[in-house]
Design a protein around this motif. Structure first.
Motif, PDB file in Angstrom:
ATOM      1  N   GLN A  14       0.833  -1.207   0.000  1.00  0.00           N
ATOM      2  CA  GLN A  14       0.000   0.000   0.000  1.00  0.00           C
ATOM      3  C   GLN A  14       0.868   1.257   0.000  1.00  0.00           C
ATOM      4  O   GLN A  14       0.560   2.230  -0.692  1.00  0.00           O
ATOM      5  N   GLN A  34       2.198   1.830  -3.457  1.00  0.00           N
ATOM      6  CA  GLN A  34       1.158   2.406  -4.316  1.00  0.00           C
ATOM      7  C   GLN A  34       0.929   3.872  -3.968  1.00  0.00           C
ATOM      8  O   GLN A  34       0.717   4.707  -4.863  1.00  0.00           O
ATOM      9  N   PHE A  35       0.963   4.191  -2.679  1.00  0.00           N
ATOM     10  CA  PHE A  35       0.828   5.585  -2.245  1.00  0.00           C
ATOM     11  C   PHE A  35       1.947   6.436  -2.846  1.00  0.00           C
ATOM     12  O   PHE A  35       1.695   7.523  -3.365  1.00  0.00           O
ATOM     13  N   ALA A  60       1.315   7.118  -6.461  1.00  0.00           N
ATOM     14  CA  ALA A  60       0.261   8.137  -6.602  1.00  0.00           C
ATOM     15  C   ALA A  60       0.817   9.517  -6.292  1.00  0.00           C
ATOM     16  O   ALA A  60       0.514  10.491  -6.993  1.00  0.00           O
ATOM     17  N   ARG A 109      -6.119  11.679  -3.369  1.00  0.00           N
ATOM     18  CA  ARG A 109      -7.049  10.951  -4.235  1.00  0.00           C
ATOM     19  C   ARG A 109      -6.877   9.441  -4.026  1.00  0.00           C
ATOM     20  O   ARG A 109      -7.856   8.707  -3.915  1.00  0.00           O
ATOM     21  N   TYR A 110      -5.635   8.973  -3.950  1.00  0.00           N
ATOM     22  CA  TYR A 110      -5.363   7.557  -3.709  1.00  0.00           C
ATOM     23  C   TYR A 110      -5.928   7.121  -2.351  1.00  0.00           C
ATOM     24  O   TYR A 110      -6.609   6.092  -2.258  1.00  0.00           O
ATOM     25  N   ARG A 151      -9.587   4.472  -1.440  1.00  0.00           N
ATOM     26  CA  ARG A 151      -9.533   3.255  -0.639  1.00  0.00           C
ATOM     27  C   ARG A 151     -10.648   3.209   0.411  1.00  0.00           C
ATOM     28  O   ARG A 151     -10.749   2.244   1.146  1.00  0.00           O
TER      29      ARG A 151
END
Length: 155
Positions: free
Chosen positions: A12, A15-16, A19, A30-31, A35
């Motif tokens: 995570q 991915q953050f 983003a 936004r990311y 979630r």
């Protein structure tokens, strides 16, 4: 934290960071918002006795000006600062909020403090909505982990 949970958190965070790298702070919010079921994800900065919104992601794209600033004493942010975090899934039914001007108006809220060093508060990172809802349990460790990353980007 179990090994599997740590692995998921690491994914995570990766991915953050993607983003954030592609969309800056707005992309990061936004990311985080995507979630959750919350309409809004925001960073508020403490400025004297006011909480000033410096970044807001509105899932509906409206970004109401009424969310630009709020007196600290009228905000849910005051509880974040006092208690090192605050969560209410339905403010209308939350006895802690009796007499609060936004009880039953801003119905769900989850916030964490943002700070550079212990004892000093920059502001808050929060998810909120007019509809009652709970933050998914798995989101809390991620928000705790990204808070220092966000602080590195704020003035």
């Amino acid at each position: 934290m179990a090994l599997q949970e740590q692995h998921e958190l690491d994914q995570q965070l990766a991915q953050f960071r993607l983003a954030f790298d592609s969309g800056g702070l707005y992309g990061a919010l936004r990311y985080l918002n995507a979630r959750t079921p919350f309409r809004y994800t925001a960073i508020y900065r403490l400025d004297g006795q006011m909480m000033r919104n410096i970044y807001l992601y509105d899932r509906q794209g409206e970004n109401p000006t009424s969310l630009a600033e709020v007196p600290l004493g009228d905000s849910f942010c005051q509880f974040v600062m006092r208690d090192n975090g605050f969560n209410t899934a339905n403010s209308a039914n939350d006895a802690r909020l009796l007499g609060h001007p936004y009880r039953g108006v801003l119905n769900s809220y989850f916030g964490l403090p943002l700070s550079r060093k212990p004892g000093t508060i920059y502001g808050t990172l929060c998810h909120f909505d007019v509809e009652p809802m709970m933050i998914p349990d798995g989101e809390i460790p991620l928000l705790e982990a990204v808070s220092p990353v966000l602080m590195d980007q704020l003035d």
